[in-house]
Design a protein around this motif. Structure first.
Motif, short mmCIF file in Angstrom:
data_model
loop_
_atom_site.label_atom_id
_atom_site.label_comp_id
_atom_site.label_asym_id
_atom_site.label_seq_id
_atom_site.Cartn_x
_atom_site.Cartn_y
_atom_site.Cartn_z
N SER A 50 -16.86 6.59 -2.24
CA SER A 50 -15.68 5.76 -2.49
C SER A 50 -15.62 5.32 -3.95
O SER A 50 -14.54 5.15 -4.51
N ARG A 51 -16.77 5.16 -4.58
CA ARG A 51 -16.81 4.78 -5.99
C ARG A 51 -16.26 5.90 -6.88
O ARG A 51 -15.58 5.66 -7.86
N GLU A 52 -16.57 7.15 -6.49
CA GLU A 52 -16.16 8.28 -7.31
C GLU A 52 -14.73 8.71 -7.07
O GLU A 52 -14.12 9.35 -7.92
N ARG A 53 -14.16 8.36 -5.91
CA ARG A 53 -12.89 8.95 -5.49
C ARG A 53 -11.77 8.81 -6.51
O ARG A 53 -11.08 9.80 -6.82
N PRO A 54 -11.49 7.62 -7.09
CA PRO A 54 -10.39 7.53 -8.06
C PRO A 54 -10.60 8.46 -9.26
O PRO A 54 -9.65 9.08 -9.74
N LEU A 55 -11.84 8.55 -9.75
CA LEU A 55 -12.11 9.43 -10.88
C LEU A 55 -11.87 10.88 -10.50
O LEU A 55 -11.30 11.66 -11.27
N LYS A 56 -12.33 11.27 -9.31
CA LYS A 56 -12.18 12.65 -8.88
C LYS A 56 -10.71 13.00 -8.64
O LYS A 56 -10.29 14.13 -8.89
N GLU A 57 -9.93 12.05 -8.14
CA GLU A 57 -8.51 12.32 -7.94
C GLU A 57 -7.82 12.53 -9.29
O GLU A 57 -6.94 13.39 -9.41
N THR A 58 -8.20 11.75 -10.29
CA THR A 58 -7.63 11.95 -11.62
C THR A 58 -8.03 13.30 -12.19
O THR A 58 -7.21 14.02 -12.76
N LEU A 59 -9.29 13.66 -11.99
CA LEU A 59 -9.76 14.96 -12.48
C LEU A 59 -9.04 16.09 -11.75
O LEU A 59 -8.66 17.09 -12.38
N ARG A 60 -8.83 15.94 -10.46
CA ARG A 60 -8.11 16.96 -9.70
C ARG A 60 -6.69 17.12 -10.25
O ARG A 60 -6.18 18.24 -10.37
N SER A 61 -6.05 16.00 -10.61
CA SER A 61 -4.70 16.05 -11.17
C SER A 61 -4.68 16.80 -12.50
O SER A 61 -3.79 17.61 -12.76
N ILE A 62 -5.68 16.54 -13.34
CA ILE A 62 -5.75 17.21 -14.65
C ILE A 62 -5.99 18.71 -14.46
O ILE A 62 -5.35 19.54 -15.12
N PHE A 63 -6.90 19.05 -13.57
CA PHE A 63 -7.14 20.48 -13.31
C PHE A 63 -5.85 21.14 -12.79
O PHE A 63 -5.56 22.28 -13.16
N GLY A 64 -5.10 20.41 -11.95
CA GLY A 64 -3.84 20.96 -11.45
C GLY A 64 -2.85 21.22 -12.57
O GLY A 64 -2.10 22.21 -12.53
N ARG A 65 -2.83 20.35 -13.57
CA ARG A 65 -1.94 20.57 -14.72
C ARG A 65 -2.29 21.88 -15.44
O ARG A 65 -1.42 22.52 -16.03
N ILE A 66 -3.55 22.24 -15.38
CA ILE A 66 -3.99 23.45 -16.07
C ILE A 66 -3.58 24.70 -15.30
O ILE A 66 -2.90 25.59 -15.83
N TYR A 67 -3.97 24.80 -14.03
CA TYR A 67 -3.73 26.08 -13.32
C TYR A 67 -2.35 26.17 -12.67
O TYR A 67 -1.95 27.26 -12.24
N LYS A 68 -1.60 25.05 -12.63
CA LYS A 68 -0.25 25.10 -12.07
C LYS A 68 0.83 25.17 -13.15
O LYS A 68 2.03 25.25 -12.83
N ALA A 69 0.45 25.12 -14.42
CA ALA A 69 1.41 25.27 -15.51
C ALA A 69 2.04 26.66 -15.44
O ALA A 69 1.48 27.59 -14.88
N ARG A 70 3.22 26.80 -16.01
CA ARG A 70 3.92 28.09 -16.01
C ARG A 70 4.28 28.49 -17.43
O ARG A 70 5.19 27.94 -18.00
N PRO A 71 3.56 29.46 -18.00
CA PRO A 71 2.38 30.12 -17.44
C PRO A 71 1.14 29.25 -17.64
O PRO A 71 1.10 28.43 -18.58
N PRO A 72 0.12 29.42 -16.81
CA PRO A 72 -1.07 28.57 -16.95
C PRO A 72 -1.97 29.07 -18.07
O PRO A 72 -2.13 30.29 -18.24
N PRO A 73 -2.56 28.17 -18.84
CA PRO A 73 -3.55 28.61 -19.83
C PRO A 73 -4.76 29.25 -19.15
O PRO A 73 -5.37 30.17 -19.69
N LEU A 74 -5.12 28.73 -17.98
CA LEU A 74 -6.18 29.32 -17.13
C LEU A 74 -5.67 29.29 -15.69
O LEU A 74 -5.31 28.22 -15.20
N ASN A 75 -5.62 30.43 -15.03
CA ASN A 75 -5.25 30.38 -13.62
C ASN A 75 -6.40 29.77 -12.83
O ASN A 75 -7.46 29.47 -13.38
N LYS A 76 -6.21 29.57 -11.54
CA LYS A 76 -7.20 28.81 -10.78
C LYS A 76 -8.56 29.49 -10.75
O LYS A 76 -9.60 28.83 -10.84
N THR A 77 -8.58 30.82 -10.68
CA THR A 77 -9.85 31.53 -10.67
C THR A 77 -10.54 31.41 -12.03
O THR A 77 -11.75 31.18 -12.11
N ALA A 78 -9.76 31.57 -13.10
CA ALA A 78 -10.32 31.47 -14.45
C ALA A 78 -10.84 30.06 -14.73
O ALA A 78 -11.87 29.88 -15.39
N LEU A 79 -10.13 29.05 -14.23
CA LEU A 79 -10.58 27.67 -14.42
C LEU A 79 -11.89 27.42 -13.70
O LEU A 79 -12.83 26.83 -14.27
#
Length: 266
Positions: A50-79
Motif C-alpha cells: 500500500s505504501r508503494e502503490r501511489p508511486l507505482k501508479e504514477t510510474l505506470r502512467s509515465i510508462f504508458g505515455r512512452i509506449y502509447k504515444a503515436r508513434p511511440p519512442p519505444l513500443n511496449k516490448t522495446a520498453l
C-alpha cells in the motif's frame, strides 16, 4: 527540473527515453530496497504494498505515455527490454540503483497483463536472449510470466532454457542459472501440454558440465527421473550427441548411471 519533462516523455527520441529510464525509476522508487532485496528466483513476486502503490501508479502512467504515444519512442516490448538492460551502476544515479528498484519498475509493466500479455513477453525475451550476457532479471520475468501465460511457459521450456544453457550462464550470471534450476524443478513435466517443450529443456540440461548438472539435480531432484527417461529413449547416436562417449570421464559416467537408475526406480 527533470520531473517537468515527464508529461512530454512520449515525444522524446528513443535514445533519450532510454537515457532517462534510470532517473525515471529512481524518481518513483520508495527507496525501501536493500542491496539484497532482489526477489529470489525460488519465489519471485510482483506484489505491491500500500505504501508503494501511489508511486507505482504514477510510474505506470509515465510508462504508458512512452509506449502509447503515436508513434511511440519505444513500443511496449522495446520498453520492457530497455528496463531489463538498465545498469544498476548507471553513472546518472547516486547512490547506485538497488536491484529491488529495478525489479519493481519491471513489475509495474508485468502487472499490466492487459498490455503485456504472452506475445509481448515472448518478444521481449527473444530480444534479451540476443545479448551476449542476458540481463540478470530475464529469468525472473520469464518465470513470473510463465506462471500467468501457458504460451510463455512453453517458450521458456522450449527456447529460453536451451539458449541460456548454450550460453553457459552458470559461468556468467548466478541469477540466470538459479532461474534455470527453478524451471527444471517447477515447470518440467513428463506429460500433458508441456511434454514436448520439457524435452527440449531436458536435452539442454544433459549437455551441462558434470559439476553444474550434479548441483542442479541436488536442487531439483524431480528432474533426475525425467532426464533418465529421456536417456533411456535415446538411440545410441542421440545419446552420443547429448552426453558424449562413455569412458572419457568417470565422474560423468557415474552421474549418468545415477540418472538412468532414477528413471527405473521413479
Amino acid at each position: 527540473d527533470f520531473l517537468l519533462l515527464m508529461p512530454l516523455v512520449g515525444g522524446l527520441p528513443s535514445a533519450d527515453v532510454e537515457h532517462c529510464l534510470p532517473r525515471i525509476i529512481r524518481s518513483f522508487s520508495d527507496g525501501s530496497g536493500t542491496d539484497n532485496a532482489a526477489d529470489d528466483a525460488s519465489a519471485p513476486s510482483t506484489s505491491i504494498s500500500s505504501r508503494e502503490r501511489p508511486l507505482k501508479e504514477t510510474l505506470r502512467s509515465i510508462f504508458g505515455r512512452i509506449y502509447k504515444a503515436r508513434p511511440p519512442p519505444l513500443n511496449k516490448t522495446a520498453l520492457l527490454a530497455a528496463l531489463h538492460r538498465v545498469s544498476l551502476d548507471s553513472p546518472r544515479l547516486q547512490p547506485a540503483m538497488k536491484q529491488k528498484e529495478l525489479l519493481d519498475a519491471i513489475g509495474v509493466l508485468l502487472n499490466n497483463k492487459l498490455d503485456f500479455g504472452g506475445d509481448a513477453i515472448k518478444e521481449c525475451l527473444r530480444a534479451l536472449l540476443q545479448d551476449a550476457i542476458p540481463p540478470f532479471a530475464l529469468m525472473r520475468t520469464a518465470i513470473l510470466s510463465a506462471q500467468s501465460f501457458a504460451d510463455v511457459k512453453k517458450f521458456v521450456l522450449g527456447d529460453v532454457v536451451p539458449q541460456l544453457v548454450q550460453k553457459s550462464v552458470w559461468n556468467s550470471s548466478l541469477d540466470l542459472w538459479k532461474g534455470v534450476i527453478f524451471v527444471a524443478k517447477n515447470f518440467a513435466s513428463s506429460s500433458g501440454a508441456f511434454k514436448s517443450n520439457t524435452e527440449l529443456t531436458l536435452r539442454a540440461l544433459l549437455t551441462v558440465p558434470t559439476v553444474q548438472l550434479r548441483a542442479l539435480l541436488k536442487a531439483a531432484p524431480n528432474a533426475k527421473p525425467l532426464l533418465g527417461s529421456l536417456l533411456q529413449s535415446c538411440s545410441a547416436e542421440e545419446r552420443l550427441q547429448l552426453v558424449g562417449p562413455e569412458g572419457g570421464d568417470a565422474d560423468r559416467d557415474r552421474l549418468l548411471k545415477e540418472i538412468v537408475a532414477a528413471a527405473k526406480t521413479g
